[in-house]
Design a protein around this motif. Structure first.
Motif, PDB file in Angstrom:
ATOM      1  N   CYS A 171       0.827  -1.214   0.000  1.00  0.00           N
ATOM      2  CA  CYS A 171       0.000   0.000   0.000  1.00  0.00           C
ATOM      3  C   CYS A 171       0.860   1.262   0.000  1.00  0.00           C
ATOM      4  O   CYS A 171       0.537   2.247  -0.672  1.00  0.00           O
TER       5      CYS A 171
ATOM      6  N   VAL B 220       2.563   1.759  -3.591  1.00  0.00           N
ATOM      7  CA  VAL B 220       1.718   2.369  -4.618  1.00  0.00           C
ATOM      8  C   VAL B 220       1.154   3.710  -4.162  1.00  0.00           C
ATOM      9  O   VAL B 220       0.432   4.370  -4.917  1.00  0.00           O
TER      10      VAL B 220
ATOM     11  N   LEU C 147      -1.090   4.411  -1.781  1.00  0.00           N
ATOM     12  CA  LEU C 147      -2.545   4.402  -1.600  1.00  0.00           C
ATOM     13  C   LEU C 147      -3.014   5.386  -0.522  1.00  0.00           C
ATOM     14  O   LEU C 147      -3.930   6.189  -0.774  1.00  0.00           O
TER      15      LEU C 147
ATOM     16  N   HIS D  81      -4.217   4.139 -11.063  1.00  0.00           N
ATOM     17  CA  HIS D  81      -2.852   4.386 -10.606  1.00  0.00           C
ATOM     18  C   HIS D  81      -2.128   3.063 -10.334  1.00  0.00           C
ATOM     19  O   HIS D  81      -0.954   2.896 -10.718  1.00  0.00           O
ATOM     20  N   VAL D  82      -2.802   2.107  -9.689  1.00  0.00           N
ATOM     21  CA  VAL D  82      -2.191   0.817  -9.367  1.00  0.00           C
ATOM     22  C   VAL D  82      -1.897   0.036 -10.643  1.00  0.00           C
ATOM     23  O   VAL D  82      -0.819  -0.578 -10.771  1.00  0.00           O
TER      24      VAL D  82
ATOM     25  N   LYS E  15       1.129   1.494 -12.126  1.00  0.00           N
ATOM     26  CA  LYS E  15       2.293   1.202 -11.284  1.00  0.00           C
ATOM     27  C   LYS E  15       2.793  -0.220 -11.527  1.00  0.00           C
ATOM     28  O   LYS E  15       4.009  -0.472 -11.549  1.00  0.00           O
ATOM     29  N   LEU E  16       1.883  -1.152 -11.723  1.00  0.00           N
ATOM     30  CA  LEU E  16       2.254  -2.545 -11.965  1.00  0.00           C
ATOM     31  C   LEU E  16       2.620  -2.810 -13.418  1.00  0.00           C
ATOM     32  O   LEU E  16       3.117  -3.890 -13.755  1.00  0.00           O
TER      33      LEU E  16
ATOM     34  N   VAL F  73      -5.748  -4.847  -3.508  1.00  0.00           N
ATOM     35  CA  VAL F  73      -4.437  -5.044  -2.881  1.00  0.00           C
ATOM     36  C   VAL F  73      -4.054  -6.526  -2.907  1.00  0.00           C
ATOM     37  O   VAL F  73      -2.921  -6.880  -3.236  1.00  0.00           O
TER      38      VAL F  73
ATOM     39  N   SER G 157      -3.232  -7.527  -6.541  1.00  0.00           N
ATOM     40  CA  SER G 157      -2.009  -6.845  -6.981  1.00  0.00           C
ATOM     41  C   SER G 157      -0.779  -7.472  -6.342  1.00  0.00           C
ATOM     42  O   SER G 157       0.242  -7.700  -7.011  1.00  0.00           O
TER      43      SER G 157
ATOM     44  N   LYS H 252       2.339  -9.316  -8.167  1.00  0.00           N
ATOM     45  CA  LYS H 252       3.723  -8.859  -7.975  1.00  0.00           C
ATOM     46  C   LYS H 252       4.612  -9.995  -7.486  1.00  0.00           C
ATOM     47  O   LYS H 252       5.738 -10.179  -7.972  1.00  0.00           O
TER      48      LYS H 252
END
Length: 537
Positions: A21, A24, A26, A115-116, A119-120, A460, A463, A467
């Motif tokens: 969290c 990214v 959050l 955004h996530v 980011k990934l 979360v 994600s 990851k």
């Protein structure tokens, strides 16, 4: 003077969640959009992170035991701030849920999800739309807020129709199964109507949909309004065709076994051209060997029973009294359209005079009114039986992508089967270990905000799983598998969380130590990066 006593707090897998969290950003996103204006110790971003930690704690406690959950957790390490468990009160929870609602939970969630995804570095091929419901406990008064969801009875997917419902609509991307859009809806929301609304009002501004080749959903999407809206926006879709559509029935009746081509994995199919809702498309008629074996036994077993059930329902309808012939005709037409096995050789409406008083009317007496009854002669409709048999193991997929040479039968089927990613997300949200199996809060607005927190928790979870798998794939497989003495590069996040049990923080003489970290955990933390290592050091 007594010696200082050590204080032990459980860290376990919560450090992974907190680190992701923060990675990214959050909490920072939330604090930028809805900053706190009072002297409260806990910001809205901190409170949301705390609720996600609570939700993914897998402790089977209800949300009102929020502060109790953190009594045994190293709060300052998880939130990376000078916050303690007693700061995380029900008041903090309620204040944050209210602020989330005022900020528009769907818009706020969409901003975070986009955004996530960026980011990934996810490149989505398709997005998937689905809907589910949760039951809510307690009584709720009607609210003056016309924009608030209505907690009313509706179709219950968790088999609690006696309770009020709330509906959650999700759109997920196909690479990691991340929900990229969420919307809370009233408990009596119709699936087809909800899908129509989202295709008209939200798809054009959903970044993940714009970057995706296909928009995929189940049969509730296949209405004239929805598919026409998608086609006008030049959005390619893949969806299941409801068997109630006349042209779908005709297509199955006209299908010959020799037309089916082997697809693989027990599937075979046949392309046909179609036009529905003024949208040019092609349909793939699919036959599944496994589904046929599974459903065929049930079909023959229930054939006589279902025919008898329809005949019994007809008998009850024929005893019913109607006030006018039009009502009787409409009732008969509605009933006939719902019969899947029987047809009618003749359908007539019988008109009977009604006289005042009891017994036989006197000669020349005038009726005081009339009543109407249905009279019908049923028979077993072999075409309907044939259609019902054809439906065993058969389904139809539709797409408006009529030009792509690379959209083979196998590719179309694979795209549609990836719809399971969003269904997996719903199973996760309904797990009895996640937050609570039912919902009770003081206001519908807070329930809407809670659904956002639940969806953020799923975001979360998915994600972090993506990851971890991505990092493991870049190196040799070493993380312990669920199979003894084996390793894996594709563990579920839930399995990783279980393998992080037993990690504690030990506070003694003003110093903090991490205990219980094992070799496989250290190696994974190193792969994930310094932020993750710092939480566990």
């Amino acid at each position: 003077m007594p010696a200082p006593q050590p204080v032990i707090k459980r860290l376990d897998h919560l450090g992974l969640i907190a680190a992701f969290c923060r990675e990214v950003g959050l909490p920072d996103i939330i604090d930028r959009i809805i900053p706190k204006y009072s002297e409260h110790k806990v910001s809205h971003g901190d409170a949301v992170l705390a609720m996600i930690l609570n939700g993914l704690g897998f402790h089977s406690r209800t949300l009102h035991m929020f502060s109790d959950f953190f009594e045994t957790k190293p709060v300052s390490k998880l939130l990376a701030k000078d916050i303690e468990a007693h700061h995380l009160t029900d008041d903090v929870l309620g204040r944050t849920l209210d602020a989330l609602y005022e900020a528009d939970v769907s818009a706020l969630y969409q901003a975070i999800a986009e955004h996530v995804v960026d980011k990934l570095g996810l490149k989505t091929d398709s997005v998937h739309l689905d809907i589910t419901s949760f039951h809510v406990d307690g009584e709720y008064a009607q609210d003056d807020d016309i924009n608030a969801i209505k907690l009313v009875k509706g179709y219950s997917r968790d088999h609690r129709p006696e309770l009020n419902q709330v509906v959650l609509e999700l759109i997920c991307e196909n690479q990691a199964g991340l929900p990229v859009y969420m919307q809370a809806l009233s408990g009596n929301t119709n699936d087809a109507k909800a899908f129509s609304e989202v295709t008209k009002k939200h798809i054009h501004c959903l970044k993940a949909a714009q970057n995706s080749r296909y928009f995929i959903a189940d049969a509730a999407l296949y209405t004239e309004d929805s598919i026409r809206s998608l086609d006008e926006q030049k959005q390619k879709f893949i969806t299941r065709v409801p068997m109630t559509i006349k042209s779908a029935k005709e297509a199955l009746l006209a299908l010959r076994p020799e037309q089916l081509t082997h697809i693989g994995n027990g599937y075979s199919g046949c392309w046909i051209d179609a036009n529905y809702g003024a949208v040019t498309q092609k349909w793939l008629l699919v036959h599944s060997e496994q589904a046929t074996k599974r459903e065929e036994i049930t079909f023959y077993k229930n054939l006589d029973k279902n025919a008898a059930k329809e005949l019994k329902a007809l008998g009850q309808l024929m005893k019913k009294e109607f006030a006018c012939a039009i009502d009787a005709e409409q009732a008969m037409d509605d009933f006939a359209s719902q019969c899947h096995l029987i047809g009618f050789a003749q359908k007539t409406i019988i008109k009977e005079a009604v006289y005042a008083g009891r017994g036989r009317p006197k000669k020349g007496a005038k009726p005081t009114g009339y009543r109407y009854f249905i009279d019908a002669t049923p028979y077993t409709d072999l075409d309907k039986v044939k259609l019902a048999k054809l439906k065993v193991g058969m389904f139809i997929l539709a797409t408006n992508d009529t030009d792509s040479a690379d959209l083979t039968m196998a590719a179309l089927l694979e795209h549609y089967k990836s719809q399971q990613k969003v269904e997996r997300g719903f199973r996760f949200l309904k797990s009895p270990e996640f937050l609570t199996s039912s919902i009770f809060l003081k206001k519908p607005q807070r329930i809407e905000a809670l659904l956002m927190i639940m969806t953020l928790s799923l975001l979360v979870y998915a994600s972090l799983e993506h990851k971890i798998r991505e990092q493991l794939n870049k190196t040799e497989a070493f993380f312990p598998s669920m199979v003894k003495n084996k390793t894996t590069t594709k563990p579920t996040a839930r399995w990783v969380f279980l393998k992080f049990e037993g990690i504690d923080t030990l506070e003694l003489d003003g110093q903090s130590f991490i205990t219980g970290v094992r070799e496989h955990q250290l190696r994974l933390l190193k792969l994930l990066g310094q932020l993750y290592e710092a939480v566990y050091s």
